[in-house]
Design a protein around this motif. Structure first.
Motif, mmCIF file in Angstrom:
data_model
loop_
_atom_site.group_PDB
_atom_site.id
_atom_site.type_symbol
_atom_site.label_atom_id
_atom_site.label_comp_id
_atom_site.label_asym_id
_atom_site.label_seq_id
_atom_site.Cartn_x
_atom_site.Cartn_y
_atom_site.Cartn_z
ATOM 1 N N ILE A 26 5.027 -33.531 -32.925
ATOM 2 C CA ILE A 26 5.651 -34.740 -32.377
ATOM 3 C C ILE A 26 7.131 -34.744 -32.744
ATOM 4 N N VAL A 27 7.976 -34.982 -31.748
ATOM 5 C CA VAL A 27 9.413 -35.059 -32.011
ATOM 6 C C VAL A 27 9.945 -36.423 -31.558
ATOM 7 N N THR A 28 11.101 -36.777 -32.109
ATOM 8 C CA THR A 28 11.742 -38.033 -31.736
ATOM 9 C C THR A 28 12.936 -37.720 -30.853
ATOM 10 N N PHE A 29 13.115 -38.498 -29.784
ATOM 11 C CA PHE A 29 14.295 -38.318 -28.933
ATOM 12 C C PHE A 29 14.801 -39.696 -28.524
ATOM 13 N N HIS A 30 15.944 -39.711 -27.892
ATOM 14 C CA HIS A 30 16.509 -40.994 -27.461
ATOM 15 C C HIS A 30 16.591 -41.058 -25.957
ATOM 16 N N TYR A 31 16.155 -42.175 -25.420
ATOM 17 C CA TYR A 31 16.266 -42.412 -23.978
ATOM 18 C C TYR A 31 17.135 -43.654 -23.796
ATOM 19 N N ASP A 32 18.297 -43.483 -23.215
ATOM 20 C CA ASP A 32 19.268 -44.572 -23.066
ATOM 21 C C ASP A 32 19.444 -45.335 -24.385
ATOM 22 N N GLY A 33 19.491 -44.578 -25.468
ATOM 23 C CA GLY A 33 19.725 -45.167 -26.781
ATOM 24 C C GLY A 33 18.466 -45.643 -27.489
ATOM 25 N N LYS A 34 17.345 -45.689 -26.763
ATOM 26 C CA LYS A 34 16.097 -46.158 -27.360
ATOM 27 C C LYS A 34 15.329 -44.987 -27.949
ATOM 28 N N GLU A 35 14.756 -45.206 -29.144
ATOM 29 C CA GLU A 35 14.007 -44.114 -29.771
ATOM 30 C C GLU A 35 12.626 -43.975 -29.121
ATOM 31 N N MET A 36 12.263 -42.748 -28.814
ATOM 32 C CA MET A 36 10.940 -42.475 -28.240
ATOM 33 C C MET A 36 10.353 -41.236 -28.870
ATOM 34 N N LYS A 37 9.026 -41.086 -28.715
ATOM 35 C CA LYS A 37 8.366 -39.890 -29.249
ATOM 36 C C LYS A 37 7.731 -39.082 -28.134
ATOM 37 N N GLY B 265 15.452 -34.734 -31.459
ATOM 38 C CA GLY B 265 16.792 -35.302 -31.467
ATOM 39 C C GLY B 265 17.518 -35.312 -30.136
ATOM 40 N N MET B 266 16.859 -34.939 -29.046
ATOM 41 C CA MET B 266 17.543 -34.894 -27.748
ATOM 42 C C MET B 266 18.033 -36.271 -27.333
ATOM 43 N N ASP B 267 19.158 -36.272 -26.644
ATOM 44 C CA ASP B 267 19.702 -37.522 -26.124
ATOM 45 C C ASP B 267 19.571 -37.482 -24.599
ATOM 46 N N VAL B 268 18.678 -38.316 -24.090
ATOM 47 C CA VAL B 268 18.374 -38.304 -22.655
ATOM 48 C C VAL B 268 18.860 -39.609 -22.044
ATOM 49 N N ARG B 269 19.654 -39.515 -21.007
ATOM 50 C CA ARG B 269 20.201 -40.734 -20.399
ATOM 51 C C ARG B 269 19.995 -40.772 -18.892
ATOM 52 N N THR B 270 19.803 -41.990 -18.390
ATOM 53 C CA THR B 270 19.728 -42.210 -16.950
ATOM 54 C C THR B 270 21.024 -41.728 -16.329
ATOM 55 N N GLN B 271 20.907 -41.051 -15.196
ATOM 56 C CA GLN B 271 22.110 -40.541 -14.537
ATOM 57 C C GLN B 271 22.465 -41.433 -13.345
ATOM 58 N N TYR B 272 23.703 -41.934 -13.369
ATOM 59 C CA TYR B 272 24.201 -42.767 -12.267
ATOM 60 C C TYR B 272 25.177 -41.914 -11.483
ATOM 61 N N GLY B 273 24.788 -41.477 -10.300
ATOM 62 C CA GLY B 273 25.631 -40.525 -9.588
ATOM 63 C C GLY B 273 25.609 -39.234 -10.383
ATOM 64 N N VAL C 100 21.383 -34.937 -20.195
ATOM 65 C CA VAL C 100 20.705 -34.535 -21.423
ATOM 66 C C VAL C 100 21.721 -33.923 -22.377
ATOM 67 N N ASP C 101 21.822 -34.500 -23.558
ATOM 68 C CA ASP C 101 22.801 -34.069 -24.556
ATOM 69 C C ASP C 101 24.193 -33.931 -23.936
ATOM 70 N N GLY C 102 24.523 -34.914 -23.108
ATOM 71 C CA GLY C 102 25.860 -34.952 -22.527
ATOM 72 C C GLY C 102 26.023 -34.168 -21.244
ATOM 73 N N GLU C 103 25.033 -33.367 -20.897
ATOM 74 C CA GLU C 103 25.166 -32.533 -19.710
ATOM 75 C C GLU C 103 24.423 -33.169 -18.530
ATOM 76 N N PRO C 104 25.137 -33.436 -17.425
ATOM 77 C CA PRO C 104 24.465 -34.051 -16.272
ATOM 78 C C PRO C 104 23.665 -33.026 -15.463
ATOM 79 N N ASN C 105 22.860 -33.537 -14.530
ATOM 80 C CA ASN C 105 22.097 -32.694 -13.599
ATOM 81 C C ASN C 105 21.091 -31.766 -14.262
ATOM 82 N N VAL C 106 20.511 -32.208 -15.365
ATOM 83 C CA VAL C 106 19.482 -31.390 -16.021
ATOM 84 C C VAL C 106 18.126 -31.774 -15.425
ATOM 85 N N ARG C 107 17.411 -30.781 -14.890
ATOM 86 C CA ARG C 107 16.090 -31.059 -14.304
ATOM 87 C C ARG C 107 15.091 -31.309 -15.434
#
Ligand code: FAD
Ligand code: SF4
Ligand code: SF4
Ligand code: FES
Lengths: 530, 109
Positions: B20-31, B92-100, B76-83
């Protein structure tokens, strides 16, 4: 630029590509298989159901186990399988361009076999791009490869085998399937696949399609409506369902771009699923040394894809002089017979689009099965698998000519007869004595066999049925028996639960019901669930 | 975890022995499980929207799950367009919603 050379390059590590590679490597060829996926096996690794066919086609084995067997065979034969390797280009001189990570590599094959399979089709409806609308293949990937539910409440669009099989798999994953919908007036897939979904209570809406997927940020509901013969919506027939997911299973199209790029002659052939290469009997394209096998040259089955793969592997081996013409002919003759037997029956490629009203035996097909997914009580008695006798006996509700015969092989007491023509309907031989071993029930990929004791004493009947859901009911548990239509019929009590390695994941549930429901009760819901 | 199949009638426990790993989705912690596609972990956590389209700002989520449609791309980790359906999840991945093509909502771009 370094170009690595192989005798044979295979593109696609699905059942056809792996089979082609195994056949070629067996004859001493140096073979590499490229697949863009992180795991080999193509479609097979998502298929957790038992396959149809006969023993030589690996019938009654679950798809992913067939995949594992193929991989092992490929490994033993010395085939090199390169994963995460996307073939981006194929040229007439049989040069192959492969993208692996950030790098591009070039290879040359003296022979090339394209086995890239097929991609899912989509239909456009209002809201089709909303999150929550997904391909049935995507749903399968999520649940069967990654153990994640695609949604909680799901509507399935498409009643071909993919739609039917994935609906059943969604139920197995613990999701609710609220409806199975198809614009066509008849169910496209096997009746036995439909029946195992219908008896759990999933309603079928034929001649219906999606009008609108509702929701602003993601799917929250769906409206379907009936369509007329010209696929136009009929006013006043709207039906709404609250769902969070819509799965679309409206067919597959061959991924034949590489063949086109290489200059192979192509054709548009709706019977084979779209743009396909024009090929000889064994997958030879118009470009010497380039062959194709599996779904890419016509949408069919994994069982046929494996045989086509073997054929093209053998032809490539002869083309490069690894086997003689006579050796090739001998291999092909066997494979041809095996492929021929699969291409028989009502669902054979040659019968696509035909309106078949009778079985090969001259028995009228159940129209209710085609429209609602189950055979009516009033129709079931006319089929040769349904007989009556004292004591436990098999009742086989397999009513269409499909290439399948594991039931016959399963019964060592010879209660079940199909004969050598594997699409014939299974018939029960009343003179043979059933010992209630359960092997037929567990080995039937269509889950169409029940063991019935019409008079188990005390005016009760006992019915043994296949069960592949969790939680598994326990002996003594009370609940409700459902009919073929999935509707509650009567109280039922579980009298026996059998699981065994030989049954391969299919549990046998025996339920006791009032005797008058012996030929009607076909599913069990535990009290809490009912 | 919600959305996971705890026990499957044919496949058993599919995520046994996975880390089990922890990552962030739009700043929220998830597993999630190490190595599973990011999209699978998000789905298991109930996330439906992966991105909003550039011109019409329409939401998109998992559609093909095999890397073909690009509906599931995120930052993902600052890089857009990651499938996200093809990219393995890591600690520790940082995953964010992509707007455009950005991780900033349109009104902040
Ligand atoms: C829900 C469902 C149920 C099914 N049930 C049955 C059944 O009961 N019995 C049965 O016999 N069949 C069944 N099938 C059909 C069967 O799975 C397919 O017919 C079969 O997998 C086709 O095999 P293939 O090798 O041609 O293609 P695939 O299995 O699709 O394999 C093609 C491979 O090629 C790779 N590829 C594609 N393009 C490239 C590229 N450019 N570079 C590198 N690699 C590439 C893909 O990643 C893939 O791994 C079912 C299919 C589905 C979807
Ligand atoms: S239960 Fe056993 S003996 Fe009876 S029909 Fe089935 S396979 Fe034959
Ligand atoms: S009854 Fe026999 S032929 Fe029909 S699906 Fe089952 S195993 Fe196949
Ligand atoms: S869902 Fe289609 S690329 Fe990821």
């Amino acid at each position: 630029m370094k170009i690595e050379r192989f005798d044979l390059i295979v593109v696609g590590a699905g059942p056809s590509g792996l089979s082609a590679a195994i056949e070629a490597a067996k004859h001493g060829m140096k073979v590499v298989v490229f697949d863009e996926n992180a795991r080999p096996g193509g479609q097979l690794f998502k298929q957790i159901h038992k396959f149809f066919g006969s023993k030589e086609h690996k019938a009654k084995i679950r798809g992913f186990h067939i995949g594992e067997q193929l991989l092992k065979e490929a490994d033993d034969a010395g085939v090199k399988v390169e994963l995460n390797a996307t073939v981006a280009g194929l040229y007439q001189d049989r040069e192959v361009v492969v993208r692996m990570g950030d790098e591009v590599h070039h290879f040359k094959g003296d022979a090339i076999i394209i086995a890239t399979g097929a991609a899912e089709n989509m239909v456009l409806f209002d809201g089709w791009t909303l999150p929550g609308v997904m391909g049935a293949g995507a749903a399968q990937t999520l649940m069967n490869l990654y153990g994640v539910k695609p949604g909680e409440r799901i509507l399935m669009l498409g009643s071909g085998n993919v739609g039917l099989v994935v609906s059943y798999q969604l139920l197995q994953a613990g999701c609710q399937v609220v409806a199975l919908v198809d614009a066509a007036p008849k169910i496209g897939g096997y009746g036995v696949h439909a029946a195992k979904v219908a008896r759990t209570g999933v309603p079928f809406y034929l001649s219906h399609t999606i009008k609108k997927a509702e929701g602003t940020d993601h799917v929250t509901g769906v409206t379907i409506a009936e369509v007329d013969n010209h696929f136009q919506f009929i006013p006043g027939t709207d039906k709404h369902f609250d769902v969070d997911t819509i799965c679309v299973a409206v067919g597959l199209s061959p991924m034949s771009q590489l063949l086109k790029m290489a200059g192979c002659k192509m054709e548009d052939n709706p019977k084979r699923g779209g743009q396909v290469p024009i090929i000889g009997e064994y997958g030879e394209t118009s470009v010497p040394g380039i062959f194709s096998a599996g779904d890419v040259s016509g949408i069919e089955e994994a069982s046929s894809a494996m045989i086509e793969g073997r054929m093209s592997g053998a032809v490539a081996a002869e083309y490069l002089g690894y086997i003689t013409k006579e050796e090739k002919e001998e291999i092909l003759a066997k494979l041809k017979a095996s492929l021929g037997s699969l291409r028989e029956g009502m669902f054979a490629p040659k019968n696509r689009g035909k309106d078949i009203k009778e079985t090969e035996e001259g028995i009228p097909i159940s129209t209710n099965l085609l429209h609602k997914g189950y055979v009516l009580d009033s129709e079931i008695e006319r089929f040769p698998g349904v007989t009556h006798k004292k004591g436990v006996h098999p009742v086989i509700e397999c009513t269409q000519n499909i290439p399948c015969n594991p039931c016959q092989d399963a019964c060592t007491r010879h209660c079940i007869k199909i004969g050598s023509h594997i699409t014939a309907l299974p018939a029960v031989d009343e003179t043979a004595d059933c010992i209630n071993c359960g092997m037929c029930v567990a080995s039937c990929p269509g889950q169409a066999i029940f063991l019935v004791n019409e008079d188990a004493g005390d005016r009760k009947a006992e019915i043994t049925l296949p069960y592949e859901f969790l939680p598994l009911p326990e002996t003594g548990m009370k609940g409700t028996a459902l009919g073929r239509d999935g509707q509650p019929l009567c109280d039922a009590e579980v009298t026996r639960v059998r699981s065994s390695k030989a049954f391969d994941g299919t549990n046998l549930l025996t339920i006791s019901v009032p005797a008058e429901f012996a030929m009607k009760a076909r599913f069990f819901k535990a009290a809490a669930q009912a | 975890m919600a959305g996971r199949i705890a026990q499957h009638p044919i496949l058993g426990c599919q995520n046994e022995n996975k880390k089990i790993v922890t990552f962030h989705y739009d700043g929220k912690e998830m597993k999630g499980f190490e190595g599973e596609p990011i999209a699978a972990a998000l789905k298991a956590n109930g996330v439906m929207v992966h991105r909003y389209t550039l011109k019409q700002h329409k939401p998109r989520g998992i559609f093909c799950a095999i890397g073909r449609c690009t509906d599931c791309v995120m930052v993902v980790d600052g890089e857009p367009n990651v499938r996200t359906c093809m990219t393995p999840l890591a600690e520790g991945m940082d995953v964010r919603t992509q707007y455009g093509v950005s991780d900033k909502p349109f009104d902040q771009q």
